[in-house]
Scaffold this active site. Structure first.
Site, short mmCIF file in Angstrom:
data_model
loop_
_atom_site.label_atom_id
_atom_site.label_comp_id
_atom_site.label_asym_id
_atom_site.label_seq_id
_atom_site.Cartn_x
_atom_site.Cartn_y
_atom_site.Cartn_z
N GLY A 191 0.83 -1.20 0.00
CA GLY A 191 0.00 0.00 0.00
C GLY A 191 0.86 1.25 0.00
O GLY A 191 0.49 2.28 0.57
N GLY A 192 2.02 1.17 -0.66
CA GLY A 192 2.98 2.28 -0.63
C GLY A 192 2.71 3.39 -1.63
O GLY A 192 3.44 4.38 -1.67
N GLY B 171 1.48 4.80 3.60
CA GLY B 171 2.52 4.01 2.92
C GLY B 171 3.39 4.90 2.05
O GLY B 171 4.62 4.76 2.03
N TYR C 33 -14.23 -3.98 10.13
CA TYR C 33 -12.89 -3.39 10.01
C TYR C 33 -12.09 -3.60 11.30
O TYR C 33 -10.94 -4.08 11.27
CB TYR C 33 -13.05 -1.90 9.70
CG TYR C 33 -11.78 -1.12 9.57
CD1 TYR C 33 -11.02 -1.17 8.42
CD2 TYR C 33 -11.35 -0.28 10.60
CE1 TYR C 33 -9.86 -0.41 8.28
CE2 TYR C 33 -10.20 0.48 10.48
CZ TYR C 33 -9.45 0.40 9.32
OH TYR C 33 -8.31 1.16 9.19
#
Ligand SMILES: NC(=O)c1ccc[n+]([C@@H]2O[C@H](COP(=O)([O-])OP(=O)(O)OC[C@H]3O[C@@H](n4cnc5c(N)ncnc54)[C@H](OP(=O)(O)O)[C@@H]3O)[C@@H](O)[C@H]2O)c1
Length: 257
Positions: A20-21, A26, A159
């Site tokens: 997730g960069g 990220g 979540y």
């Protein structure tokens, strides 16, 4: 007389994988690790987002971006083969990728449940598992959990439960990987101003309400989270292991006066 010897950048010679960069926390972590000398791998599902992120990061041959869905072990294996060929071993893994679907429990579909568990729990589990052959002994793993598993939020059942499970891995894996001196920690960010925050808290009024839940009366920035990740990855945190560190401005532990 004191001598000022120039210090090497904190992460010179280190290689960092950030899932997730391409966006949010990220991306900020990638920016910080690159600025401090590391080689950085960013991954996500969306090739266009990764391309934009790569251009903004401008990391030259110290940056490698490639798509992978963390919920798919085969994707991770392909990515890690490429990382191994390009950079060799890994020193830091930031298992950051995650998704949020926020609803009352009656409203969740089976697809919602699979989607969130796949990314937020299986994704972290597989990211760590598949990275192990490339990780050096003494490496550092940081898992991105959330404040929501510390405090009940009505629309957060799905979540928060996945984040509790992901954070729990920090404890068990700190023990499981101790024979290789690999430290495993989680972070639990509070409200942080990223795409996920903007999408899940869509109106200005709701965002102000989120800010008021912190005793600091504001939401956090992705850069503030990145600084915490870099601390946990660094030698300064050499004896920090198995923790779940709140980075929330006091949302969980303090009540606004
Ligand atoms: N913002 C907050 O207030 C907050 C608070 C606490 C915790 N968090 C957690 O912080 C982490 C980062 O989120 P963010 O706030 O920075 O939001 P974000 O900008 O939406 O970042 C999420 C990233 O995860 C990637 N991703 C999602 N599912 C993936 C998958 N299956 N495989 C690979 N990559 C995937 C996304 O890229 P693609 O779409 O390209 O795949 C995106 O880059 C998440 O785990 C989130 O749950 C956020």
């Amino acid at each position: 007389m004191t001598q000022n010897t120039p210090q090497a950048p904190r992460f010179a010679g280190k290689t960092v994988l950030i899932t997730g960069g391409g966006t949010g926390m990220g991306f900020s972590a990638a920016e910080l690790f690159l600025a401090e000398g590391a080689k950085v791998v960013i991954t996500g599902r969306n090739a266009d987002r990764l391309k934009v992120a790569s251009e903004r990061l401008d990391g030259g041959d110290r940056l490698f971006a490639a798509t992978a869905d963390v919920a798919k072990p085969a994707d991770l294996d392909r990515l890690l083969d490429e990382v191994g060929e390009r950079f060799g071993k890994l020193d830091v893994v930031f298992a950051n990728a995650g998704v949020g679907v926020f609803k009352r429990i009656q409203e969740f579909t089976e697809e919602d449940v699979d989607y969130v568990i796949d990314a937020n729990f299986k994704g972290v589990f597989y990211t760590v598992q598949r990275s192990l052959p490339l990780l050096r002994d003494g490496a550092s793993i940081i898992i991105n959990a959330s404040w929501t598993h510390h405090r009940g939020l009505a629309i957060g059942s799905l979540y928060a439960a996945t984040k509790a499970a992901a954070a729990n891995l920090a404890k068990t894996l700190a023990s499981d990987l101790a024979d290789r001196r690999i430290r495993v920690n989680a972070i639990s960010p509070g409200y942080i101003d990223t795409d996920m925050f903007q999408e899940s808290v869509p109106t200005p009024e709701e965002r102000e309400d989120s800010a008021r839940q912190s005793v600091l009366q504001r939401v956090g920035t992705p850069e503030e989270v990145a600084a915490t990740v870099a601390f946990l990855a660094s030698d300064a945190a050499a004896f920090v292991n198995g923790v779940d560190l709140l980075v929330d401005g006091g949302v969980v532990n303090a009540i606004p006066a």
